[in-house]
Design an enzyme around this catalytic site. Structure first.
Site, PDB file in Angstrom:
ATOM      1  N   HIS A  67      -4.265 -13.059  -2.166  1.00  0.00           N
ATOM      2  CA  HIS A  67      -3.336 -14.184  -1.987  1.00  0.00           C
ATOM      3  C   HIS A  67      -4.110 -15.491  -1.796  1.00  0.00           C
ATOM      4  O   HIS A  67      -3.766 -16.523  -2.393  1.00  0.00           O
ATOM      5  CB  HIS A  67      -2.453 -13.981  -0.748  1.00  0.00           C
ATOM      6  CG  HIS A  67      -1.457 -12.880  -0.855  1.00  0.00           C
ATOM      7  ND1 HIS A  67      -1.340 -11.910   0.101  1.00  0.00           N
ATOM      8  CD2 HIS A  67      -0.515 -12.606  -1.794  1.00  0.00           C
ATOM      9  CE1 HIS A  67      -0.375 -11.081  -0.232  1.00  0.00           C
ATOM     10  NE2 HIS A  67       0.151 -11.482  -1.383  1.00  0.00           N
ATOM     11  N   LYS A  93      11.642  -4.440   1.004  1.00  0.00           N
ATOM     12  CA  LYS A  93      10.392  -4.193   1.723  1.00  0.00           C
ATOM     13  C   LYS A  93      10.681  -4.108   3.226  1.00  0.00           C
ATOM     14  O   LYS A  93      11.608  -4.730   3.734  1.00  0.00           O
ATOM     15  CB  LYS A  93       9.382  -5.314   1.458  1.00  0.00           C
ATOM     16  CG  LYS A  93       8.923  -5.374   0.009  1.00  0.00           C
ATOM     17  CD  LYS A  93       7.874  -6.432  -0.185  1.00  0.00           C
ATOM     18  CE  LYS A  93       7.398  -6.464  -1.626  1.00  0.00           C
ATOM     19  NZ  LYS A  93       6.356  -7.467  -1.831  1.00  0.00           N
ATOM     20  N   ARG A 145      -2.241  -8.846 -11.073  1.00  0.00           N
ATOM     21  CA  ARG A 145      -3.371  -7.953 -10.819  1.00  0.00           C
ATOM     22  C   ARG A 145      -3.557  -6.962 -11.958  1.00  0.00           C
ATOM     23  O   ARG A 145      -4.667  -6.661 -12.335  1.00  0.00           O
ATOM     24  CB  ARG A 145      -3.152  -7.169  -9.522  1.00  0.00           C
ATOM     25  CG  ARG A 145      -3.147  -8.021  -8.280  1.00  0.00           C
ATOM     26  CD  ARG A 145      -2.781  -7.189  -7.101  1.00  0.00           C
ATOM     27  NE  ARG A 145      -1.452  -6.617  -7.328  1.00  0.00           N
ATOM     28  CZ  ARG A 145      -0.627  -6.198  -6.401  1.00  0.00           C
ATOM     29  NH1 ARG A 145      -0.992  -6.228  -5.153  1.00  0.00           N
ATOM     30  NH2 ARG A 145       0.558  -5.716  -6.694  1.00  0.00           N
ATOM     31  N   SER A 185      -0.822  -5.898  -0.351  1.00  0.00           N
ATOM     32  CA  SER A 185      -0.442  -5.875   1.061  1.00  0.00           C
ATOM     33  C   SER A 185       0.049  -4.501   1.491  1.00  0.00           C
ATOM     34  O   SER A 185      -0.281  -4.027   2.582  1.00  0.00           O
ATOM     35  CB  SER A 185       0.646  -6.920   1.332  1.00  0.00           C
ATOM     36  OG  SER A 185       0.145  -8.218   1.161  1.00  0.00           O
TER      37      SER A 185
END
Length: 170
Positions: A19, A43, A94, A132
């Site tokens: 990040h 989440k 990514r 994360s």
């Protein structure tokens, strides 16, 4: 000339070195970068929105970037972006799986507001595997998250795992 305002949205639970890389690079592309710290109903966050905003603020200060602002939001991204006067959404990629999801999201966002562009930044090769979710999982099982987050964030995550009485063995 119009000010270029970018939004980098995310849950940042917790903020990772990946990040931070996107923040640093994204801030160089716009006059002002707003980091939108949001909730995501799908989440289960380890940290509250306020705690995540504080972590992001601390990490940005450590990077020494001055054209960044941190704002919490719980709304449709494109509505939030329009309210902030943004003309760019910054997203990090990514892997191929990220691209497929982000491509679909960019298309939907364009349907909502075609005046706001989405810009994709590839994660630095050394940071591509960091997520994360995986950082939290490693911490919950007592693993070392030092390669993935700053020392301050590591301390925050370890303290939270201990407070929650989770599986971590420190």
């Amino acid at each position: 000339m119009n000010e270029r305002i970018g939004i980098y949205p995310g849950t940042f639970d917790p903020i990772t070195l990946g990040h931070a890389d996107i923040i640093r690079r994204g801030a160089s592309l716009v006059d002002r970068l707003i980091i939108g710290v949001t909730t995501n109903p799908s989440k289960n966050p380890m940290f509250s929105t306020g705690e995540r905003m504080e972590m992001v603020q601390r990490e940005v200060a450590n990077l020494g970037i001055e054209n960044v602002e941190i704002v919490g939001f719980n709304a449709l991204l494109m509505k939030f972006a329009a309210k902030q006067g943004a003309n760019v959404i910054v997203r990090g990629l990514r892997a191929v799986a990220d691209f497929e999801y982000e491509y679909q999201m960019a298309g939907m966002n364009q349907q909502i507001n075609d005046e706001i562009e989405t810009v994709f930044l590839m994660a630095d090769v050394s940071l591509q595997p960091i997520a994360s979710k995986l950082v939290k999982e490693i911490a919950l099982f007592g693993g070392d998250i030092t390669p993935f987050v700053s020392a301050d964030v590591r301390d925050d995550v370890v303290a939270r795992v201990k407070k929650l009485g989770q599986l971590g063995d420190y």
